[in-house]
Design a protein around this motif. Structure first.
Motif, PDB file in Angstrom:
ATOM      1  N   MET A   1       0.899  -1.279   0.108  1.00  0.00           N
ATOM      2  CA  MET A   1      -0.016   0.097   0.022  1.00  0.00           C
ATOM      3  C   MET A   1       0.742   1.227   0.086  1.00  0.00           C
ATOM      4  SD  MET A   1      -2.999  -1.314  -0.274  1.00  0.00           S
ATOM      5  CE  MET A   1      -3.907   0.164  -0.145  1.00  0.00           C
ATOM      6  N   THR A   2       2.205   1.279   0.659  1.00  0.00           N
ATOM      7  CA  THR A   2       2.997   2.292   0.665  1.00  0.00           C
ATOM      8  C   THR A   2       3.302   2.921  -0.841  1.00  0.00           C
ATOM      9  OG1 THR A   2       5.023   1.115   0.908  1.00  0.00           O
ATOM     10  CG2 THR A   2       3.747   1.995   2.813  1.00  0.00           C
ATOM     11  N   ASN A   3       3.233   1.707  -1.776  1.00  0.00           N
ATOM     12  CA  ASN A   3       3.727   2.191  -3.255  1.00  0.00           C
ATOM     13  C   ASN A   3       2.307   2.956  -3.707  1.00  0.00           C
ATOM     14  OD1 ASN A   3       5.767   0.366  -3.211  1.00  0.00           O
ATOM     15  ND2 ASN A   3       4.924  -1.064  -4.133  1.00  0.00           N
ATOM     16  N   LEU A   4       1.414   2.783  -3.567  1.00  0.00           N
ATOM     17  CA  LEU A   4       0.220   3.495  -3.882  1.00  0.00           C
ATOM     18  C   LEU A   4       0.063   4.938  -3.314  1.00  0.00           C
ATOM     19  CD1 LEU A   4      -2.776   3.827  -5.138  1.00  0.00           C
ATOM     20  CD2 LEU A   4      -3.639   2.726  -3.377  1.00  0.00           C
ATOM     21  N   ALA A   5       0.241   4.864  -1.843  1.00  0.00           N
ATOM     22  CA  ALA A   5       0.462   6.283  -1.175  1.00  0.00           C
ATOM     23  C   ALA A   5       1.407   6.941  -1.660  1.00  0.00           C
ATOM     24  CB  ALA A   5       0.373   5.971   0.347  1.00  0.00           C
ATOM     25  N   GLY A   6       2.434   6.528  -2.089  1.00  0.00           N
ATOM     26  CA  GLY A   6       3.642   7.252  -2.553  1.00  0.00           C
ATOM     27  C   GLY A   6       3.627   7.433  -3.836  1.00  0.00           C
ATOM     28  N   ASP A   7       2.864   7.171  -4.628  1.00  0.00           N
ATOM     29  CA  ASP A   7       2.850   7.240  -6.196  1.00  0.00           C
ATOM     30  C   ASP A   7       2.562   8.805  -6.339  1.00  0.00           C
ATOM     31  OD1 ASP A   7       2.477   7.199  -8.930  1.00  0.00           O
ATOM     32  OD2 ASP A   7       0.703   5.737  -8.856  1.00  0.00           O
ATOM     33  N   PRO A   8       3.176   9.509  -7.334  1.00  0.00           N
ATOM     34  CA  PRO A   8       3.379  11.028  -7.666  1.00  0.00           C
ATOM     35  C   PRO A   8       2.094  10.957  -8.709  1.00  0.00           C
ATOM     36  CG  PRO A   8       5.542   9.904  -8.426  1.00  0.00           C
ATOM     37  CD  PRO A   8       4.743   8.922  -7.516  1.00  0.00           C
ATOM     38  N   LEU A  18     -11.561   1.097  -8.984  1.00  0.00           N
ATOM     39  CA  LEU A  18     -10.746  -0.011  -9.294  1.00  0.00           C
ATOM     40  C   LEU A  18     -10.599  -1.008  -8.242  1.00  0.00           C
ATOM     41  CD1 LEU A  18      -7.800   2.565 -10.035  1.00  0.00           C
ATOM     42  CD2 LEU A  18      -8.778   1.114 -11.564  1.00  0.00           C
ATOM     43  N   SER A  19     -10.508  -2.175  -8.669  1.00  0.00           N
ATOM     44  CA  SER A  19     -10.671  -3.280  -7.477  1.00  0.00           C
ATOM     45  C   SER A  19      -9.217  -3.259  -6.732  1.00  0.00           C
ATOM     46  CB  SER A  19     -10.909  -4.655  -8.315  1.00  0.00           C
ATOM     47  OG  SER A  19      -9.971  -5.159  -8.909  1.00  0.00           O
ATOM     48  N   SER A  20      -9.208  -3.961  -5.641  1.00  0.00           N
ATOM     49  CA  SER A  20      -8.073  -4.125  -4.830  1.00  0.00           C
ATOM     50  C   SER A  20      -7.013  -5.260  -5.771  1.00  0.00           C
ATOM     51  CB  SER A  20      -8.071  -4.746  -3.640  1.00  0.00           C
ATOM     52  OG  SER A  20      -8.940  -5.967  -3.653  1.00  0.00           O
ATOM     53  N   GLY A  21      -7.528  -5.994  -6.575  1.00  0.00           N
ATOM     54  CA  GLY A  21      -6.874  -6.921  -7.281  1.00  0.00           C
ATOM     55  C   GLY A  21      -6.369  -6.171  -8.736  1.00  0.00           C
ATOM     56  N   GLN A  22      -6.914  -5.107  -9.138  1.00  0.00           N
ATOM     57  CA  GLN A  22      -6.426  -4.468 -10.077  1.00  0.00           C
ATOM     58  C   GLN A  22      -5.078  -3.517  -9.635  1.00  0.00           C
ATOM     59  OE1 GLN A  22     -10.281  -2.440 -11.043  1.00  0.00           O
ATOM     60  NE2 GLN A  22      -9.624  -2.998 -13.389  1.00  0.00           N
ATOM     61  N   LEU A  23      -5.140  -3.032  -8.376  1.00  0.00           N
ATOM     62  CA  LEU A  23      -4.019  -2.105  -7.768  1.00  0.00           C
ATOM     63  C   LEU A  23      -3.124  -2.966  -7.344  1.00  0.00           C
ATOM     64  CD1 LEU A  23      -6.512   0.349  -5.765  1.00  0.00           C
ATOM     65  CD2 LEU A  23      -4.894   0.850  -7.988  1.00  0.00           C
ATOM     66  N   GLY A  28       2.183  -4.114  -7.302  1.00  0.00           N
ATOM     67  CA  GLY A  28       2.965  -5.004  -6.794  1.00  0.00           C
ATOM     68  C   GLY A  28       2.632  -5.760  -5.169  1.00  0.00           C
ATOM     69  N   PHE A  29       1.353  -5.250  -4.577  1.00  0.00           N
ATOM     70  CA  PHE A  29       1.233  -5.780  -3.362  1.00  0.00           C
ATOM     71  C   PHE A  29       0.512  -7.021  -3.372  1.00  0.00           C
ATOM     72  CE2 PHE A  29      -2.997  -4.198  -3.047  1.00  0.00           C
ATOM     73  CZ  PHE A  29      -2.944  -2.928  -3.820  1.00  0.00           C
ATOM     74  N   THR A  30       0.779  -7.863  -2.497  1.00  0.00           N
ATOM     75  CA  THR A  30      -0.112  -9.255  -2.167  1.00  0.00           C
ATOM     76  C   THR A  30      -0.734  -9.527  -1.036  1.00  0.00           C
ATOM     77  OG1 THR A  30       1.745  -9.793  -1.163  1.00  0.00           O
ATOM     78  CG2 THR A  30       2.104  -9.959  -3.734  1.00  0.00           C
ATOM     79  N   ASP A  31      -1.389 -10.553  -1.034  1.00  0.00           N
ATOM     80  CA  ASP A  31      -2.271 -10.921   0.157  1.00  0.00           C
ATOM     81  C   ASP A  31      -1.104 -11.710   0.923  1.00  0.00           C
ATOM     82  OD1 ASP A  31      -4.375 -11.557   1.824  1.00  0.00           O
ATOM     83  OD2 ASP A  31      -5.612 -12.630   0.247  1.00  0.00           O
ATOM     84  N   LEU A  32      -1.608 -12.017   2.386  1.00  0.00           N
ATOM     85  CA  LEU A  32      -0.609 -12.852   3.185  1.00  0.00           C
ATOM     86  C   LEU A  32       0.041 -13.830   2.665  1.00  0.00           C
ATOM     87  CD1 LEU A  32      -2.779 -12.328   6.448  1.00  0.00           C
ATOM     88  CD2 LEU A  32      -0.764 -11.080   5.687  1.00  0.00           C
ATOM     89  N   ASP A  33      -0.877 -14.677   1.758  1.00  0.00           N
ATOM     90  CA  ASP A  33      -0.234 -16.040   1.087  1.00  0.00           C
ATOM     91  C   ASP A  33       0.665 -15.749   0.112  1.00  0.00           C
ATOM     92  OD1 ASP A  33      -2.187 -15.226  -0.720  1.00  0.00           O
ATOM     93  OD2 ASP A  33      -3.298 -17.393  -0.362  1.00  0.00           O
TER      94      ASP A  33
END
Length: 51
Positions: A1-8, A18-23, A28-33
């Motif tokens: 999520m930091t990638n999203l928050a830090g995206d200029p 947008l869905s969480s899957g698209q983002l 590049g973020f993933t679920d716990l597994d």
């Protein structure tokens, strides 16, 4: 999520749904597994199936 928050260029997503899957695929973020699930296509297929 930091990638999203830090995206200029995060404003490019304004006024879009947008869905969480698209983002996850874009940022590049993933679920716990380690997966990048996108439930929206599954939800839509189920919704259309019930119609």
């Amino acid at each position: 999520m930091t990638n999203l928050a830090g995206d200029p260029k995060v404003a490019r997503w304004n006024e879009q749904s947008l869905s969480s899957g698209q983002l996850a695929q874009i940022y590049g973020f993933t679920d716990l597994d380690g997966s990048q699930p996108d439930a929206f296509p599954i939800f839509m297929a189920e919704l259309l199936h019930k119609s």
